[in-house]
Each structure stands twice: as C-alpha cells, then as structure tokens.
Design an enzyme around this catalytic site. Structure first.
Site, PDB file in Angstrom:
ATOM      1  N   HIS A 121     -14.196 103.467  72.245  1.00 50.91           N
ATOM      2  CA  HIS A 121     -13.918 104.639  73.073  1.00 50.91           C
ATOM      3  C   HIS A 121     -12.460 104.522  73.523  1.00 50.91           C
ATOM      4  O   HIS A 121     -11.960 103.406  73.705  1.00 50.91           O
ATOM      5  CB  HIS A 121     -14.865 104.564  74.278  1.00 50.91           C
ATOM      6  CG  HIS A 121     -14.880 105.759  75.173  1.00 50.91           C
ATOM      7  ND1 HIS A 121     -13.895 106.014  76.086  1.00 50.91           N
ATOM      8  CD2 HIS A 121     -15.795 106.751  75.323  1.00 50.91           C
ATOM      9  CE1 HIS A 121     -14.203 107.117  76.764  1.00 50.91           C
ATOM     10  NE2 HIS A 121     -15.354 107.579  76.315  1.00 50.91           N
ATOM     11  N   ASP A 198     -17.829  96.297  76.475  1.00 44.64           N
ATOM     12  CA  ASP A 198     -17.961  97.626  77.064  1.00 44.64           C
ATOM     13  C   ASP A 198     -19.424  98.039  76.880  1.00 44.64           C
ATOM     14  O   ASP A 198     -19.848  98.385  75.782  1.00 44.64           O
ATOM     15  CB  ASP A 198     -16.991  98.573  76.353  1.00 44.64           C
ATOM     16  CG  ASP A 198     -17.228 100.035  76.709  1.00 44.64           C
ATOM     17  OD1 ASP A 198     -18.198 100.336  77.437  1.00 44.64           O
ATOM     18  OD2 ASP A 198     -16.436 100.873  76.241  1.00 44.64           O
ATOM     19  N   GLN A 201     -22.501 102.379  76.812  1.00 38.50           N
ATOM     20  CA  GLN A 201     -23.502 103.071  76.000  1.00 38.50           C
ATOM     21  C   GLN A 201     -24.761 102.218  75.814  1.00 38.50           C
ATOM     22  O   GLN A 201     -25.757 102.681  75.270  1.00 38.50           O
ATOM     23  CB  GLN A 201     -22.874 103.325  74.640  1.00 38.50           C
ATOM     24  CG  GLN A 201     -22.820 104.705  74.053  1.00 38.50           C
ATOM     25  CD  GLN A 201     -22.941 105.915  74.918  1.00 38.50           C
ATOM     26  OE1 GLN A 201     -24.031 106.435  75.048  1.00 38.50           O
ATOM     27  NE2 GLN A 201     -21.874 106.402  75.474  1.00 38.50           N
ATOM     28  N   LYS A 224     -24.347 107.138  83.136  1.00 37.89           N
ATOM     29  CA  LYS A 224     -25.036 107.230  81.836  1.00 37.89           C
ATOM     30  C   LYS A 224     -26.413 106.576  81.895  1.00 37.89           C
ATOM     31  O   LYS A 224     -27.151 106.569  80.914  1.00 37.89           O
ATOM     32  CB  LYS A 224     -24.187 106.583  80.747  1.00 37.89           C
ATOM     33  CG  LYS A 224     -22.930 107.398  80.451  1.00 37.89           C
ATOM     34  CD  LYS A 224     -22.018 106.769  79.425  1.00 37.89           C
ATOM     35  CE  LYS A 224     -20.794 107.659  79.237  1.00 37.89           C
ATOM     36  NZ  LYS A 224     -19.773 107.048  78.386  1.00 37.89           N
ATOM     37  N   CYS A 362     -13.977 111.031  72.358  1.00 38.54           N
ATOM     38  CA  CYS A 362     -13.056 110.023  72.888  1.00 38.54           C
ATOM     39  C   CYS A 362     -12.939 108.838  71.938  1.00 38.54           C
ATOM     40  O   CYS A 362     -12.810 107.688  72.381  1.00 38.54           O
ATOM     41  CB  CYS A 362     -13.473 109.532  74.278  1.00 38.54           C
ATOM     42  SG  CYS A 362     -13.508 110.802  75.515  1.00 38.54           S
TER      43      CYS A 362
HETATM   44  C1  LIG Z   1     -18.554 106.767  78.413  1.00 38.88           C
HETATM   45  C2  LIG Z   1     -17.934 105.586  77.817  1.00 38.88           C
HETATM   46  C3  LIG Z   1     -16.824 104.977  78.405  1.00 38.88           C
HETATM   47  C4  LIG Z   1     -16.132 105.531  79.622  1.00 38.88           C
HETATM   48  O1  LIG Z   1     -16.982 105.617  80.701  1.00 38.88           O
HETATM   49  P1  LIG Z   1     -16.504 106.378  82.047  1.00 38.88           P
HETATM   50  O2  LIG Z   1     -17.777 106.547  82.785  1.00 38.88           O
HETATM   51  O3  LIG Z   1     -15.904 107.679  81.599  1.00 38.88           O
HETATM   52  O4  LIG Z   1     -15.521 105.505  82.709  1.00 38.88           O
HETATM   53  C5  LIG Z   1     -16.327 103.835  77.809  1.00 38.88           C
HETATM   54  N1  LIG Z   1     -16.881 103.322  76.717  1.00 38.88           N
HETATM   55  C6  LIG Z   1     -17.949 103.873  76.120  1.00 38.88           C
HETATM   56  C7  LIG Z   1     -18.545 103.235  74.909  1.00 38.88           C
HETATM   57  C8  LIG Z   1     -18.510 105.039  76.645  1.00 38.88           C
HETATM   58  O5  LIG Z   1     -19.558 105.590  76.058  1.00 38.88           O
END
Ligand SMILES: *Cc1c(COP(=O)(O)O)cnc(C)c1O
Length: 404
Positions: A121, A198, A201, A224, A362
C-alpha cells in the site's frame, strides 16, 4: 456456525438502501461497517465518562483513564504482546508506519538498505522513500510474480548485512495475497535486520500472535476491524520502542520539561503525545471483543466460502480476469472486464446499490506490474452473503452489456 441473519442484524447500515436498492457492501478492504455495540459504546463514552486521561485526580478522568488502559490490555491480549506498554495507540496504520520510519531516521546511514515488497500500500512505501531520502539509505524492492505472490528466492538474495529493516504487509489490500511473513521475519533476523508487518488488511480476518511471529513491529488500523476511524495500534518490541526516539513532542510524552532539557516519559506514553482519540481507543477494545465473540474461525470459514463462491461465479463472465491468484488468499477479488474501464463498471453497479472499490487501491506499483490503470475490487466480510454475490454478478453482467 455463524447465524448470518443474526450477525447482519448487528450492523444497522446493512439494512439501508442505496439508490433505491438494498445496500450490498463489498468495500470492506477500504473500511468495515460497525456493529451497533460499537456505535453505542462511542455514545456511552460521551454520555457518561468523557474527560481527559492521565491528567486529573477527579473521578471522570480516572474512569476515562481506566477505560483507555483496559482497552490497551484487551488489544495486548488479542495480539499476544508480552507487555501492555508495547501497544501504542495511533490514529491508524499510516501513523504507526510513520512513527517507525521517523525513528529509523536516527539509525540508518548511507549504504544501509531498506527492503520493501512490491505488494505494498502507498502508506507502506512512501514513508520508507522519505526515510531513505533523509538518510542516504537505499530502498530495494522484493519482486512479485504473475499470481501476485512475493518471490521468496529473490527476497533471500536481496537480504544482506546491509539490510537494516524489511517491511511487508501481512495481507495485500489490492490482491488479497497472504504473505509468508513468518518465513520473512525469521530470514530478516538471520541478517540482524528489523522487520515491520503492515497488518491493516490482516486484522479483520485473523488474530495475529506477535510473539509467535516474532516481528519487531506490527501496525494496524481500527476502522478495518469494525472499530472507529482515526484509531489504530502500533505494536513494537520493548527493546525497539526504547531505542527509537519519540515521534512527536508535546504533552503526555514527557517526564520533566525545562528549557535546557526534556526527559521523555516511559513506554507507551513516550509515543503518545497530546490528547488521543480517547473514545476511539476505548471503543477499539469493544470492536476487538465483538470480533472475538463472533470467533475468528467462524469469520474465516464464512469469508473463505464467499471467496470461493464469488471467484467461481465471476469467472462465468466472459472476458473477466481476476488479478491476484495466490495460493494463500483472503476474501478480496480484484478483477477487470476486457475492453471496459473499471471505473465505468463501478459507477453502473453503484446505481444498483453495490459498493465496490475501483482504481489503483493505493497500490499503483501493483497496477503498473499488470500494466492496467486499476481494477474493480470486491472485498468481503463475514457479514456478507452468497445472495449478495449473486446480485453483484448479475449487476456486472448488466454493466458489461451496457458498456460493450
Ligand atoms: C488501509 C491500509 C493501510 C492504511 O491504513 P490507514 O487506516 O489509511 O492508515 C495500509 N496498508 C494496508 C495494507 C491497508 O490496507
């Protein structure tokens, strides 16, 4: 077993209509919907205990502080962190990653290397580019293959004693690929490199165990995973969090301030400058409780069924191609229809009440890899149904007829 009607009744928004049609919400990868218990908890906080935390001796301040720290403890248990002070409240994944890259600015030297995966992302690419620009370190990219899987043989080759930190998502938001993070964490450590995962997801679908993973950092967002927007968590190993300098200066993050010198507060407060989203943090704890009450086994079973069913049904459509066909995948399907722009399909099916994401998600480098402007992305949650998938498939067919 999941009682799907009962689960759906927990989410008031699922019973609304959009453009005169029942809402079909397949944009869970962008943000999840919120159950009533989460919505109520926000209101309850402001009705009953609103006060600033860690400051006052008065009763409400104490109640708010206790609730905030109880939420931290819930999240600690949920991700199996060794200490509560390894759980830093943030405004989201983006904030968590920037906190780490900011800290590494005082560690990296020219010639050092940062490894980032091709599946990231933007929020797990751009902060690392900024870090490399600032420090003279070099950014290297772990490549992916046509299925949307990272190529581990290439990762192995990129690792060296110059590698200082590796960053990779647990699950790709654009393609749904589940990355072999345990392998990557162990490999990075063999070379003495730190590794950030990260988890934005991943947390809606699984319960990460940060001690079993042995990752150095794990960042995720609350919104999320059925929690409020503007909330998130950065997990960091105690030793790393002690080593990194504070991200922001301000109230709440200090021990003592004079104009000559300021000493910083202990963890976790060192990284929590200013008044946070108190209600949000507390209610993130409520969201975690809610997901655990549904049960991650049930969540995964339902989502896997939806993924398999939707994949099969979508592939019945002539000229439809799915991007991201990794062996290990979550309930995200990115697709395009030959000769039709994804945005046009998204616009038509929105008129039919269906919410999907169109665009680059993104993750422009992934779109560049496939040489496409973007995709249509349907991302499913445990509260979605096969009937909703049928509605989407019929709508996509209709859009195809109209646009052909
Ligand atoms: C949504 C997402 C982000 C960013 O999250 P925010 O809530 O916008 O800070 C980063 N990495 C992944 C894989 C995402 O799906």
């Amino acid at each position: 077993m999941l009682d799907i009607n009962k689960v759906r009744a927990d989410f008031p928004i699922l019973s609304r209509t959009v453009n005169g049609k029942p809402l079909v919400y397949f944009d869970n990868g962008a943000t999840s919907q919120k159950p009533q218990i989460v919505i109520d908890a926000i209101s309850k906080y402001y009705h009953e205990i609103n006060a600033n935390i860690h400051r006052g001796v008065h009763t409400l301040s104490q109640l708010a502080t206790d609730a905030y720290e109880i939420a931290r403890g819930k999240i600690q248990n949920h991700i199996n962190a060794k200490f509560a002070h390894e759980v830093i409240f943030t405004s989201g994944t983006t904030h968590g990653i920037n906190l780490v890259t900011n800290g590494f600015a005082s560690i990296l030297k020219p010639g050092d290397e940062v490894l980032v995966s091709a599946l990231e992302h933007h929020s797990n690419i751009v902060p690392w580019q900024m870090l490399c620009e600032k420090t003279g370190a070099t950014l290297k990219v772990i490549p992916m293959n046509e299925n949307g899987e990272l190529v581990m043989a290439e990762f192995d080759k990129l690792l060296s004693n110059k590698t200082k930190i590796v960053t990779v998502n647990h699950i790709s938001n654009a393609l749904g690929t589940v990355n072999p993070v345990k392998y990557m964490i162990d490999k990075a450590h063999e070379f003495g490199a730190a590794i950030l995962i990260d988890g934005a997801q991943a947390v809606p679908h699984l319960k990460p165990d940060v001690q079993a993973l042995d990752c150095d950092f794990y960042a995720f967002s609350g919104h999320k995973m059925c929690g409020p927007t503007g909330t998130g968590i950065l997990y960091g190993k105690e030793a790393w969090l002690n080593k990194l300098p504070p991200y922001q200066g301000g109230g709440e993050m200090i021990k003592e301030v004079t104009f000559e010198k300021t000493t910083y507060a202990d963890l976790p407060h060192k990284f929590e400058a200013g008044t946070p989203d108190i209600a949000g943090g507390i209610v993130l704890g409520t969201a975690v409780d809610y997901l655990n009450s549904i049960g991650f086994e049930n969540i995964q079973k339902q989502e896997l069924e939806l993924l398999e069913y939707a994949t099969k049904r979508l592939l019945e459509i002539e000229g439809l191609r799915i991007y991201g066909t990794a062996k290990e995948k979550t309930s995200v399907i990115s697709f395009n229809i030959e000769g039709i722009h994804p945005y046009d399909v998204g616009t038509i099916i929105d008129k039919l009440g269906i919410a999907v994401r169109t665009g680059h998600h993104c993750a422009q480098p992934i779109m560049n890899f496939f040489n496409i402007p973007g995709t249509i992305r349907a991302s499913f949650s445990f509260y979605n149904t096969k009937e909703e998938i049928d509605v989407m498939v019929e709508a996509v067919k209709k859009a195809q007829l109209m646009l052909a």
